[in-house]
Write a protein that holds these residues in place. Structure first.
Motif, PDB file in Angstrom:
ATOM      1  N   ILE A 116      13.946 -27.164   4.053  1.00  0.00           N
ATOM      2  CA  ILE A 116      12.391 -26.588   3.750  1.00  0.00           C
ATOM      3  C   ILE A 116      11.701 -27.942   3.579  1.00  0.00           C
ATOM      4  O   ILE A 116      12.216 -28.898   2.550  1.00  0.00           O
ATOM      5  N   PRO A 117      10.593 -28.122   3.934  1.00  0.00           N
ATOM      6  CA  PRO A 117       9.897 -27.274   5.009  1.00  0.00           C
ATOM      7  C   PRO A 117      10.053 -27.529   6.383  1.00  0.00           C
ATOM      8  O   PRO A 117       9.204 -27.001   7.451  1.00  0.00           O
ATOM      9  N   LEU A 118      10.917 -28.423   6.614  1.00  0.00           N
ATOM     10  CA  LEU A 118      10.932 -29.000   8.204  1.00  0.00           C
ATOM     11  C   LEU A 118      11.337 -27.976   9.267  1.00  0.00           C
ATOM     12  O   LEU A 118      10.605 -27.766  10.185  1.00  0.00           O
ATOM     13  N   ILE A 119      12.506 -27.251   8.783  1.00  0.00           N
ATOM     14  CA  ILE A 119      12.816 -26.327   9.868  1.00  0.00           C
ATOM     15  C   ILE A 119      12.218 -24.743   9.233  1.00  0.00           C
ATOM     16  O   ILE A 119      11.804 -24.010   9.898  1.00  0.00           O
ATOM     17  N   ALA A 120      12.551 -24.254   7.958  1.00  0.00           N
ATOM     18  CA  ALA A 120      12.142 -23.040   7.577  1.00  0.00           C
ATOM     19  C   ALA A 120      10.788 -23.270   6.759  1.00  0.00           C
ATOM     20  O   ALA A 120      11.097 -23.117   5.421  1.00  0.00           O
ATOM     21  N   GLY A 121       9.876 -23.771   7.414  1.00  0.00           N
ATOM     22  CA  GLY A 121       8.473 -23.871   6.675  1.00  0.00           C
ATOM     23  C   GLY A 121       7.821 -22.701   6.416  1.00  0.00           C
ATOM     24  O   GLY A 121       8.104 -21.658   7.160  1.00  0.00           O
ATOM     25  N   PRO A 122       6.560 -22.846   5.769  1.00  0.00           N
ATOM     26  CA  PRO A 122       5.745 -21.688   5.564  1.00  0.00           C
ATOM     27  C   PRO A 122       5.253 -21.071   6.941  1.00  0.00           C
ATOM     28  O   PRO A 122       5.415 -19.737   7.295  1.00  0.00           O
TER      29      PRO A 122
END
Length: 205
Positions: A118-124
């Motif tokens: 978070i947040p690089l892969i599963a960001g907003p």
């Protein structure tokens, strides 16, 4: 059967563009500078696994979240579309990844959670895109989204695992170009979501 393949390809394109495994490689290398291969692999596994669990959580609980907070599908599509468009626009405006800004970061395995998972892969942007695909969708479509999310996280894992090789072979300039292309795709996806949201508002009026 054809509609399922079309949906799967659409989900894959959207999630691949927003997570952008190749463009994340310089960030991973910068954050893990000085770490050994064993430690890098441990951080990599923790980051990609955590990211997948986060994406899956929002995918499976998307409908409940909508009902609990009284969020309408048109409102979500319009707001989510604007957010995704903004994310893509920023990717188009951004310059080449600069590892020097990351050299001072200590090699701490907590970076696997933040900022890698978070947040690089599963960001907003990833969460909004995922939830958009499962709004008012059947369980089969939700299953497809979960499967594609797992594939995307696995691709991120491979990109991080072979990050040094990728940078040596491709180079930062090509990675930057890929990031720009992904940014354009993301911006188009965001615009499409806004248009779909406006159409729903007109239909329900």
């Amino acid at each position: 059967m054809e509609q399922y393949w079309t949906f799967a390809i659409t989900v894959f394109t959207g999630l691949f563009a927003i997570t952008n495994p190749i463009a994340n490689v310089p960030v991973f290398l910068g954050l893990t500078e000085g770490a050994g291969n064993v430690e890098k692999n441990r951080i990599n596994k923790k980051a990609t696994t955590t990211a997948f669990l986060i994406i899956m959580l929002f995918t499976l609980l998307g409908k409940f979240i909508f009902d609990f907070f009284g969020i309408t599908i048109p409102a979500f599509k319009i707001t989510g579309g604007l957010l995704i468009f903004y994310a893509g626009f920023r990717m188009l405006q951004s310059k080449k990844s600069n590892l020097k800004t990351l050299d001072t970061v200590d090699v701490d395995e907590n970076i696997a959670i933040s900022p890698l998972a978070i947040p690089l892969i599963a960001g907003p942007g990833t969460i909004v895109t995922t939830m958009n695909f499962v709004t008012d969708a059947s369980y089969l479509y939700i299953g497809i989204v979960v499967a594609i999310a797992g594939l995307i996280c696995w691709m991120n894992y491979l990109a991080f695992r072979y990050s040094t090789f990728i940078v040596d072979r491709i180079g930062n300039n090509v990675i930057t170009v890929i990031g720009k292309i992904m940014g354009l795709i993301i911006a188009i996806i965001g615009t499409t979501m806004v248009i779909d949201g406006i159409k729903l508002v007109i239909e329900q009026a």
